[in-house]
Write an enzyme that holds these catalytic residues in place. Structure first.
Site, PDB file in Angstrom:
ATOM      1  N   GLY A  14     -17.760 -34.184 -11.020  1.00  0.00           N
ATOM      2  CA  GLY A  14     -18.530 -32.985 -10.658  1.00  0.00           C
ATOM      3  C   GLY A  14     -18.077 -32.296  -9.388  1.00  0.00           C
ATOM      4  O   GLY A  14     -17.223 -32.776  -8.627  1.00  0.00           O
ATOM      5  N   ASP A  15     -18.720 -31.167  -9.202  1.00  0.00           N
ATOM      6  CA  ASP A  15     -18.417 -30.290  -8.083  1.00  0.00           C
ATOM      7  C   ASP A  15     -18.707 -30.955  -6.732  1.00  0.00           C
ATOM      8  O   ASP A  15     -17.904 -30.910  -5.805  1.00  0.00           O
ATOM      9  CB  ASP A  15     -19.324 -29.060  -8.287  1.00  0.00           C
ATOM     10  CG  ASP A  15     -19.002 -27.978  -7.320  1.00  0.00           C
ATOM     11  OD1 ASP A  15     -17.813 -27.646  -7.225  1.00  0.00           O
ATOM     12  OD2 ASP A  15     -19.941 -27.481  -6.656  1.00  0.00           O
ATOM     13  N   LEU A  16     -19.849 -31.609  -6.656  1.00  0.00           N
ATOM     14  CA  LEU A  16     -20.239 -32.235  -5.393  1.00  0.00           C
ATOM     15  C   LEU A  16     -19.224 -33.306  -5.000  1.00  0.00           C
ATOM     16  O   LEU A  16     -18.791 -33.407  -3.851  1.00  0.00           O
ATOM     17  CB  LEU A  16     -21.635 -32.863  -5.504  1.00  0.00           C
ATOM     18  CG  LEU A  16     -22.036 -33.560  -4.215  1.00  0.00           C
ATOM     19  CD1 LEU A  16     -22.788 -32.594  -3.311  1.00  0.00           C
ATOM     20  CD2 LEU A  16     -22.845 -34.799  -4.458  1.00  0.00           C
ATOM     21  N   ALA A  17     -18.842 -34.121  -5.988  1.00  0.00           N
ATOM     22  CA  ALA A  17     -17.889 -35.194  -5.712  1.00  0.00           C
ATOM     23  C   ALA A  17     -16.600 -34.610  -5.162  1.00  0.00           C
ATOM     24  O   ALA A  17     -16.042 -35.095  -4.166  1.00  0.00           O
ATOM     25  CB  ALA A  17     -17.628 -36.001  -6.980  1.00  0.00           C
ATOM     26  N   ASP A 176     -30.613 -36.049   2.317  1.00  0.00           N
ATOM     27  CA  ASP A 176     -30.937 -34.683   2.691  1.00  0.00           C
ATOM     28  C   ASP A 176     -29.784 -34.318   3.606  1.00  0.00           C
ATOM     29  O   ASP A 176     -29.736 -34.771   4.753  1.00  0.00           O
ATOM     30  CB  ASP A 176     -32.277 -34.621   3.441  1.00  0.00           C
ATOM     31  CG  ASP A 176     -32.640 -33.186   3.757  1.00  0.00           C
ATOM     32  OD1 ASP A 176     -31.745 -32.451   4.229  1.00  0.00           O
ATOM     33  OD2 ASP A 176     -33.791 -32.792   3.531  1.00  0.00           O
ATOM     34  N   HIS A 177     -28.830 -33.551   3.081  1.00  0.00           N
ATOM     35  CA  HIS A 177     -27.573 -33.428   3.828  1.00  0.00           C
ATOM     36  C   HIS A 177     -27.773 -32.766   5.200  1.00  0.00           C
ATOM     37  O   HIS A 177     -26.943 -32.923   6.084  1.00  0.00           O
ATOM     38  CB  HIS A 177     -26.487 -32.737   3.001  1.00  0.00           C
ATOM     39  CG  HIS A 177     -26.632 -31.254   2.881  1.00  0.00           C
ATOM     40  ND1 HIS A 177     -27.560 -30.663   2.076  1.00  0.00           N
ATOM     41  CD2 HIS A 177     -25.962 -30.233   3.479  1.00  0.00           C
ATOM     42  CE1 HIS A 177     -27.459 -29.348   2.181  1.00  0.00           C
ATOM     43  NE2 HIS A 177     -26.493 -29.061   3.022  1.00  0.00           N
ATOM     44  N   LYS A 181     -26.231 -33.353   9.671  1.00  0.00           N
ATOM     45  CA  LYS A 181     -25.593 -32.332  10.505  1.00  0.00           C
ATOM     46  C   LYS A 181     -25.757 -32.664  11.988  1.00  0.00           C
ATOM     47  O   LYS A 181     -26.818 -33.099  12.425  1.00  0.00           O
ATOM     48  CB  LYS A 181     -26.191 -30.948  10.209  1.00  0.00           C
ATOM     49  CG  LYS A 181     -25.845 -30.454   8.803  1.00  0.00           C
ATOM     50  CD  LYS A 181     -26.236 -29.024   8.610  1.00  0.00           C
ATOM     51  CE  LYS A 181     -26.194 -28.638   7.140  1.00  0.00           C
ATOM     52  NZ  LYS A 181     -24.995 -27.932   6.718  1.00  0.00           N
ATOM     53  N   GLU A 215     -29.267 -17.634   4.447  1.00  0.00           N
ATOM     54  CA  GLU A 215     -27.973 -17.710   3.769  1.00  0.00           C
ATOM     55  C   GLU A 215     -27.525 -16.317   3.390  1.00  0.00           C
ATOM     56  O   GLU A 215     -28.334 -15.506   2.931  1.00  0.00           O
ATOM     57  CB  GLU A 215     -28.079 -18.556   2.504  1.00  0.00           C
ATOM     58  CG  GLU A 215     -28.386 -20.008   2.799  1.00  0.00           C
ATOM     59  CD  GLU A 215     -28.285 -20.843   1.544  1.00  0.00           C
ATOM     60  OE1 GLU A 215     -27.161 -21.188   1.168  1.00  0.00           O
ATOM     61  OE2 GLU A 215     -29.323 -21.113   0.929  1.00  0.00           O
ATOM     62  N   HIS A 239     -35.236 -29.822   3.237  1.00  0.00           N
ATOM     63  CA  HIS A 239     -34.564 -29.570   4.516  1.00  0.00           C
ATOM     64  C   HIS A 239     -35.524 -29.064   5.604  1.00  0.00           C
ATOM     65  O   HIS A 239     -35.525 -29.557   6.723  1.00  0.00           O
ATOM     66  CB  HIS A 239     -33.451 -28.535   4.348  1.00  0.00           C
ATOM     67  CG  HIS A 239     -32.513 -28.842   3.223  1.00  0.00           C
ATOM     68  ND1 HIS A 239     -32.036 -30.102   2.961  1.00  0.00           N
ATOM     69  CD2 HIS A 239     -31.956 -28.042   2.276  1.00  0.00           C
ATOM     70  CE1 HIS A 239     -31.230 -30.060   1.926  1.00  0.00           C
ATOM     71  NE2 HIS A 239     -31.167 -28.828   1.479  1.00  0.00           N
ATOM     72  N   LYS A 339     -31.869 -16.419   0.253  1.00  0.00           N
ATOM     73  CA  LYS A 339     -30.477 -16.124  -0.119  1.00  0.00           C
ATOM     74  C   LYS A 339     -30.252 -14.624  -0.004  1.00  0.00           C
ATOM     75  O   LYS A 339     -31.197 -13.841  -0.035  1.00  0.00           O
ATOM     76  CB  LYS A 339     -30.222 -16.596  -1.546  1.00  0.00           C
ATOM     77  CG  LYS A 339     -30.334 -18.118  -1.654  1.00  0.00           C
ATOM     78  CD  LYS A 339     -29.489 -18.691  -2.749  1.00  0.00           C
ATOM     79  CE  LYS A 339     -29.639 -20.183  -2.868  1.00  0.00           C
ATOM     80  NZ  LYS A 339     -28.771 -20.948  -1.947  1.00  0.00           N
TER      81      LYS A 339
HETATM   82  C1  BG6 Z   1     -28.686 -27.069  -0.689  1.00  0.00           C
HETATM   83  C2  BG6 Z   1     -29.329 -26.037  -1.555  1.00  0.00           C
HETATM   84  O1  BG6 Z   1     -29.517 -28.193  -0.572  1.00  0.00           O
HETATM   85  O2  BG6 Z   1     -28.440 -26.528   0.591  1.00  0.00           O
HETATM   86  C3  BG6 Z   1     -28.490 -24.780  -1.636  1.00  0.00           C
HETATM   87  O3  BG6 Z   1     -29.513 -26.554  -2.863  1.00  0.00           O
HETATM   88  C4  BG6 Z   1     -28.137 -24.279  -0.261  1.00  0.00           C
HETATM   89  O4  BG6 Z   1     -29.148 -23.757  -2.389  1.00  0.00           O
HETATM   90  C5  BG6 Z   1     -27.566 -25.412   0.584  1.00  0.00           C
HETATM   91  O5  BG6 Z   1     -27.190 -23.233  -0.383  1.00  0.00           O
HETATM   92  C6  BG6 Z   1     -27.342 -24.970   2.012  1.00  0.00           C
HETATM   93  O6  BG6 Z   1     -26.653 -25.975   2.685  1.00  0.00           O
HETATM   94  P1  BG6 Z   1     -25.625 -25.651   3.846  1.00  0.00           P
HETATM   95  O7  BG6 Z   1     -25.180 -26.981   4.340  1.00  0.00           O
HETATM   96  O8  BG6 Z   1     -24.528 -24.820   3.235  1.00  0.00           O
HETATM   97  O9  BG6 Z   1     -26.397 -24.865   4.853  1.00  0.00           O
END
Ligand code: BG6
Length: 505
Positions: A14-17, A176-177, A181, A215, A239, A339
């Site tokens: 996948g894309d994420l990987a 939760d990425h 950060k 965004e 987030h 967005k």
């Molecule tokens: C993701 C959302 O969790 O975070 C996306 O699903 C969003 O819609 C993204 O664009 C934003 O993350 P970052 O790290 O690019 O700010």
């Protein structure tokens, strides 16, 4: 010190990987955190050979400019196993490969399972990992899971039950990425390492807190997912509430994962649960229409791929939370995300109360009134720039006594930012080391859903008047009115800059 591990990635094609995981693993490899004793199994439905998989992995790390030798030696650790997650037999192939690799690379039974797939498969996968004997008993077995974790409280609870029947909470790493950060992690340093801030961090000195996750991009090719999710579930449930809890929590007794978690959960539990009417009064939603910014044209959300032409999905949310505890009672926490806004920018503004009396209100020498004092604002820049600034008031040079805003600005250099570890790199590193500080605990996820479900439910009972903001602006008028009602305003208004120059209507 190298941590031996076998990482199995479900959704390995996948894309994420490709965008995040392989580059992050390569960075860890370069730094020696994984080197000899690691192997990766990529699994997905497609039939790929190991050779093809390794080419894909090499391709995905090209931006990091590996030498030929580095790319080769890194990708040799990757193995591909085609896999149907619903077919129990496939798990025996997976087990065999996993055991072989464990021997070959001396991985000490340590296993990290990464689920980069749609959540409806999570339950089946974990059940099979257990029933087909893939979990080891001589090393660790840890699970990393991508969001979304459920689509409301009930589905999240159900999913959690399924996962917890196999993995204990301490071995579950819900990603939760944003928590990976650099500047999000820095919130704790700013708060707890600076008495100047921590002593003022309460309702006596802070007037309001503003959290913006803007965004510039639209929904891109994720229309299918986004139609179901919308901005509230995509950004606020996870987030934004995570960041809010880091800003609002009490100082932990020590900086340990348990102590921090306890405080975050307490902060989330203190967020006022609105009635549906209150939710409607305190939250507004938006959807982008066509727009033009700086000569660039953008299409409306409803014209995007895989989006219904009469979609009522929100691409923007702004709202006000209250935290009903001694520290924060009466302080609004405004949040907004959307967005196709003017600029990409994640930032936090802590707006301090005015001085009790403005003694500079009238310039006694010039005998003329001067402007009100601007408020002191601490801004934490999360991205794209990283750093923080503090706006103060000083005296303008010259006769008379006119005050002028002064900004103390600290930004990380572009070079530092470039070299700072990727969020996913940090998160994988933490999971390898069993540190769950920067992951979402179930108690946090559960409380976030309780908060968000009320808003969602209130909205679902009403038909919104969409689209209601032009692409390239900072969202619908209602988002500005929300603060104006309280005699407040958004501290960050990048749209003004473009309007003043005639680049935005
Ligand atoms: C993701 C959302 O969790 O975070 C996306 O699903 C969003 O819609 C993204 O664009 C934003 O993350 P970052 O790290 O690019 O700010």
């Amino acid at each position: 010190m190298e941590q031996p591990v076998l990482m199995t990635i479900f959704g390995g094609t996948g894309d994420l990987a490709q965008r995040k995981l392989y580059p992050s693993l390569f960075r860890l490899f370069r730094k020696g955190h994984i080197s000899q004793h690691f192997a990766v199994i990529g699994t997905a439905r497609r039939e790929w050979s190991d050779d093809h998989y390794r080419e894909v992995v090499q391709e995905s790390i090209q931006d990091l400019k590996p030498t030929e030798e580095e790319a080769q030696s890194f990708s040799q650790h990757f193995y591909y196993q085609s896999h149907n997650v619903n077919d129990s037999e496939h798990y025996s192939n997976l087990k065999k490969l996993a055991d072989d690799l464990d021997d070959r690379y001396q991985l000490k039974g340590n296993r990290l399972y990464y689920l980069a797939m749609a959540p409806q498969f999570f339950g089946t996968i974990v059940q099979n990992l257990q029933s087909q004997g893939i979990l080891t008993d001589n090393g660790f077995n840890r699970l990393m899971i991508e969001k979304p974790f459920g689509s409301d409280y009930d589905s999240a609870f159900q999913l959690n039950q399924e996962i917890r029947s196999v993995f204990p909470e301490t071995d579950i790493f819900r990603i939760d990425h944003y928590l990976g950060k650099e500047m999000i992690q820095n919130i704790s340093a700013i708060r707890f390492a600076n008495n100047i801030f921590e002593s003022q961090w309460n309702n006596r000195y802070i007037e309001n807190v503003q959290i913006t996750f803007a965004e510039a991009l639209g929904v891109e090719d994720r229309g299918g997912y986004y139609e179901e999710s919308g901005a509230l579930k995509d950004m606020v449930q996870n987030h934004i509430l995570q960041v809010l809890s880091l800003l609002a929590m009490e100082p932990p007794v020590v900086f340990s994962q348990e102590a921090i978690r306890q405080e975050k959960v307490k902060a989330l539990q203190a967020i006022r649960l609105y009635t549906e009417d209150e939710a409607l009064a305190n939250f507004v939603r938006g959807q982008y229409d066509q727009g033009e910014l700086d000569g660039q044209q953008f299409k409306a959300y409803r014209e995007e791929a895989k989006v219904a032409h009469d979609s009522v999905t929100e691409t923007f949310v702004a709202g006000k939370f209250f935290i009903d505890n001694f520290r924060w009672s009466g302080v609004p926490f405004y949040v907004r995300t959307g967005k196709r806004l003017t600029e990409k920018g994640t930032r936090i503004n802590i707006v301090f109360k005015q001085v009790p009396v403005n003694v500079f209100k009238d310039d006694y020498k010039k005998k003329q009134p001067v402007n009100d004092l601007p408020q002191n604002i601490l801004t934490i820049y999360i991205q794209p720039t990283e750093g923080f600034s503090l706006t103060l008031n000083g005296k303008e040079i010259g006769q008379g006594f006119t005050t002028t805003p002064v900004k103390l600005d600290y930004r990380q250099s572009a070079e530092m930012v470039e070299n700072s570890p990727e969020a996913y790199e940090k998160l994988i590193f933490d999971a390898l080391n069993g540190d769950s500080t920067n992951f979402s605990h179930w108690d946090e996820v559960a409380q976030s859903w309780r908060i968000v479900d009320i808003i969602r439910h209130a909205w679902d009972n009403q038909t919104p008047d969409f689209p209601n903001y032009q692409a390239g602006t900072m969202g619908p008028q209602a988002a500005f009115d929300l603060l104006a009602k309280d005699q407040h305003s958004w501290a960050w208004t990048p749209d003004d800059w473009y309007r003043e120059r005639g680049k935005l209507d």
